[in-house]
Design an enzyme around this catalytic site. Structure first.
Site, short mmCIF file in Angstrom:
data_model
loop_
_atom_site.label_atom_id
_atom_site.label_comp_id
_atom_site.label_asym_id
_atom_site.label_seq_id
_atom_site.Cartn_x
_atom_site.Cartn_y
_atom_site.Cartn_z
N GLU A 118 -5.08 -8.41 -1.22
CA GLU A 118 -5.70 -8.37 0.11
C GLU A 118 -7.20 -8.12 -0.04
O GLU A 118 -7.60 -7.25 -0.83
CB GLU A 118 -5.13 -7.24 0.97
CG GLU A 118 -3.73 -7.47 1.47
CD GLU A 118 -3.25 -6.36 2.40
OE1 GLU A 118 -4.05 -5.87 3.21
OE2 GLU A 118 -2.07 -5.99 2.29
N GLU A 135 0.82 -1.23 0.00
CA GLU A 135 0.00 0.00 0.00
C GLU A 135 0.85 1.27 0.00
O GLU A 135 0.82 2.07 0.94
CB GLU A 135 -0.96 -0.02 1.18
CG GLU A 135 -1.95 -1.17 1.07
CD GLU A 135 -3.02 -1.20 2.15
OE1 GLU A 135 -2.83 -0.57 3.20
OE2 GLU A 135 -4.06 -1.83 1.93
C1 BG6 Z 1 -3.93 -3.38 4.83
C2 BG6 Z 1 -2.56 -3.81 5.22
O1 BG6 Z 1 -3.99 -2.01 5.03
O2 BG6 Z 1 -5.02 -3.82 5.53
C3 BG6 Z 1 -2.49 -4.91 6.25
O3 BG6 Z 1 -1.77 -4.12 4.14
C4 BG6 Z 1 -3.61 -4.72 7.24
O4 BG6 Z 1 -1.22 -4.87 6.83
C5 BG6 Z 1 -4.92 -4.86 6.50
O5 BG6 Z 1 -3.54 -5.57 8.33
C6 BG6 Z 1 -6.14 -4.76 7.39
O6 BG6 Z 1 -6.10 -3.58 8.12
P1 BG6 Z 1 -6.18 -3.56 9.69
O7 BG6 Z 1 -5.82 -2.20 10.08
O8 BG6 Z 1 -7.57 -3.91 10.02
O9 BG6 Z 1 -5.21 -4.60 10.16
#
Ligand code: BG6
Length: 459
Positions: free
Chosen positions: A357, A178
Site C-alpha cells: 500500500e 496492518e
Molecule cells: C491502510 C489500510 O491503513 O491505509 C487501508 O490498510 C486504508 O484499508 C489505507 O484505507 C488508507 O487509510 P485511510 O484511513 O485514509 O483510508
C-alpha cells in the site's frame, strides 16, 4: 535508467470491507458497524454499541459495489497493465453464520473463483489478504475476537477452506492487513472489546499472541498444501524519527518503534525479542508451548509493508514532523522515508519485500467528465523515485502495489471523498451517486509507468 526487475509486480490493492458491498449475500463484518465521520477513529478501537441503528450511514455495507462491478473493474485494471491485484476474501461470505455453518457457503467461494479467474484471464497475479479489517461480526459477538483462543481455531478452519480452494491459482497470501494497527484499533483489527474491569494492555497482548499464532497457522496451511506458496503479513510501516538530537528523544524513538517491530520480529524470526517476552509475561499472556512451537516453525516468506507517512517522537509523545508538508487529511508526505524504511526492513530481516500500500487520499474534482489529479501523480512519482533508489541500495523488492486501484471507502473516516484511486467512482459521502467509473489522469500515467517498467515517470 530504472532498476525494477522484468517480473516486478506493479499493481494496486483493494479490500472487501471497503469496496465489495453485496451486503445481502453475506453476514456483517466489523467495519459494517462503524459509522462515517472524522471522529470515527475512536470507534475503530471501541465502537461502544456495535448493534446497528437504522438512521446512521454505514458506508461499508455498499462499498463501491465491486461485488456487482468486478468484471468492469478488473477490465480497467488490465487496461492499466496491472501485473498484480491484492484483494481480501470476506470470511463473512465464506462462513456467514460462523461455527453454525456445517459447510462453507458455496456461492461465496464461487464469487472469489470468478474474481481470480477474471484476473488470470488478463495475466494479473491475484494476491489474497485473509482479513483486511473485515472480520465477521459473529466473531466479535460470540467470541470477542482474537482475545479468545477459540477464534484461532475458527480462523484455521476458514483459511484451510480458502487455501485449499484457491491455491492452484493464488501463489501469494497475506495473513492480515496492518497487524500492528491493533495497537490503536483493537476492535477493527482484533475484533475485540476490552471486557469491563480488564486492563487494555493485558487484553491487547493476549490478542497479539493469538494473532501471531494465527499468522503461523496460515503459513503452515499454505506450505503444507504447496511448498511453493509465499506468505506475508502486512505491517503498517510508519517510521518515527526522534524530534531532536537529544539522547532522550533517541530512546523514545527506540521504544516507539518497538510497538510495531515486535510483530514482524516474531513472524519473520520465529522468536520473541527479549523486551516483548517480558511484556507478555508482565501482562499474564497465556502462551501454550505447542503454540510457541507453531510460531517458531512457521515464519513468513516475504515482508509486506504499507507506507503513507512518518512522524516524530519525543518525551511528550508522537506527532507530525514539523518539517514536512501535510495532505488535506493531515498526513505527512515523506517520499524519502520510504527509501529508509525499505533499507531498514531489509537489513533487519533479509527477506524479499512487497510494498502492498502507498498512495494519496484527497478529494478529487470532476470537470467535464475528467479528473486532473496531478497531485496524486506527483505523490506517487516521488515515492517511486525513492523506491528505485532503495533497489539500487540493494533491497530485494518484488512488487509495488498502490492504495488503491479505485476509490473505496476510507478506513479512518469512512468517507468516499477521501479518494486514493486511479479510477474515480461516483459515490458521495451522503451515499448518493451512480457508481459510474471514470478514469483519472493518474490512470493513464500509471499505465505508462507500468509499460516502461518504471522508466518513464513523466506526466
Ligand atoms: C491502510 C489500510 O491503513 O491505509 C487501508 O490498510 C486504508 O484499508 C489505507 O484505507 C488508507 O487509510 P485511510 O484511513 O485514509 O483510508
Amino acid at each position: 535508467m530504472a532498476h525494477f526487475k522484468q517480473d516486478f509486480l506493479w499493481g494496486s490493492s483493494i479490500s472487501g470491507g471497503q469496496c465489495e458491498g453485496g451486503f445481502s449475500t453475506r453476514s456483517e463484518t466489523v467495519v459494517d458497524m462503524i459509522p462515517q465521520g472524522r471522529g470515527r477513529g475512536r470507534y475503530l478501537n471501541d465502537p461502544e454499541d456495535y448493534i446497528h441503528e437504522q438512521d446512521i450511514f454505514y458506508p461499508s455495507r455498499d462499498g463501491v459495489e465491486f461485488y456487482e462491478h468486478y468484471q468492469e473493474d478488473i477490465a480497467l485494471y488490465a487496461q492499466m497493465g496491472f501485473k498484480a491485484l491484492r484483494f481480501s476474501v470476506l470470511w463473512s461470505r465464506i462462513f456467514p453464520k460462523g461455527d453454525e455453518d456445517e459447510t462453507p457457503n458455496e456461492a461465496g467461494l464461487a464469487f472469489y473463483d470468478h474474481v481470480i479467474d477474471e484476473l488470470l484471464k488478463y495475466g494479473i497475479e491475484p494476491i489474497i489478504t485473509t482479513i483486511h479489517f473485515d472480520m465477521p461480526l459473529w466473531v466479535v459477538k460470540r467470541y470477542n475476537g482474537f482475545y479468545n483462543r477459540k477464534v484461532v481455531s475458527l480462523y484455521q478452519r476458514y483459511v484451510e477452506t480458502i487455501v485449499q480452494r484457491y491455491h492452484d491459482r493464488v501463489k501469494y497470501w497475506i495473513s492480515f492487513c496492518e497487524i500492528n494497527g491493533m495497537n490503536h484499533a483493537l476492535y477493527m483489527v482484533g475484533g475485540t472489546l476490552v471486557p469491563e474491569g480488564k486492563d487494555r494492555e493485558e487484553v491487547l497482548h493476549q490478542c497479539i499472541f493469538h494473532k501471531l499464532l494465527a499468522n503461523a497457522i496460515l503459513v503452515k496451511t499454505c506450505h503444507d498444501i504447496d511448498a511453493s506458496l509465499k506468505v506475508g503479513c502486512e505491517i503498517a510501516a510508519t517510521p518515527v524519527y526522534p524530534l531532536t538530537s537529544s539522547p532522550e528523544d533517541y530512546m523514545a524513538m527506540i521504544q516507539e518503534r518497538r510497538k510495531d517491530s515486535r510483530y514482524a520480529d516474531v513472524m519473520v524470526k520465529g522468536s520473541f525479542p527479549y523486551y516483548f517476552l517480558d511484556e507478555l509475561k508482565q501482562y499474564h499472556t497465556v502462551m501454550l508451548s505447542e503454540d510457541m512451537k507453531m510460531i517458531q516453525e512457521n515464519t513468513l516468506d516475504f515482508i509486506a509493508p504499507s507506507y503513507y507517512r512518518t512522524s516524530v517522537v519525543s518525551s511528550t509523545g508522537v506527532k507530525n514532523n514539523p518539517q514536512l508538508k501535510e495532505t488535506a487529511f493531515g498526513w505527512t508526505v515523506d517520499p524519502q522515508g520510504i527509501r529508509s524504511m525499505l533499507n531498514e526492513l531489509y537489513e533487519r530481516y533479509e527477506k524479499p519485500i512487497m510494498i502492498v500500500e502507498n498512495g494519496l487520499g484527497t478529494p478529487d474534482e470532476v470537470v467535464d467528465g475528467k479528473i486532473h489529479d496531478d497531485y496524486r501523480i506527483d505523490y506517487l512519482r516521488q515515492h517511486i523515485e525513492q523506491i528505485d533508489l532503495a533497489i539500487q541500495d540493494g533491497v530485494d523488492l518484488i512488487g509495488y502495489l498502490t492504495w488503491a486501484a479505485m476509490d473505496v471507502v476510507s478506513t479512518s473516516e469512512g468517507m468516499l471523498s477521501k479518494r486514493y484511486g486511479f479510477i474515480y467512482i461516483d459515490r458521495q459521502d451522503d451515499g448518493t451517486g451512480t457508481m459510474k467509473r471514470l478514469k483519472k489522469d493518474s490512470f493513464y500515467w500509471y499505465q505508462k509507468v507500468i509499460k516502461t517498467h518504471g522508466e518513464d515517470l513523466s506526466d
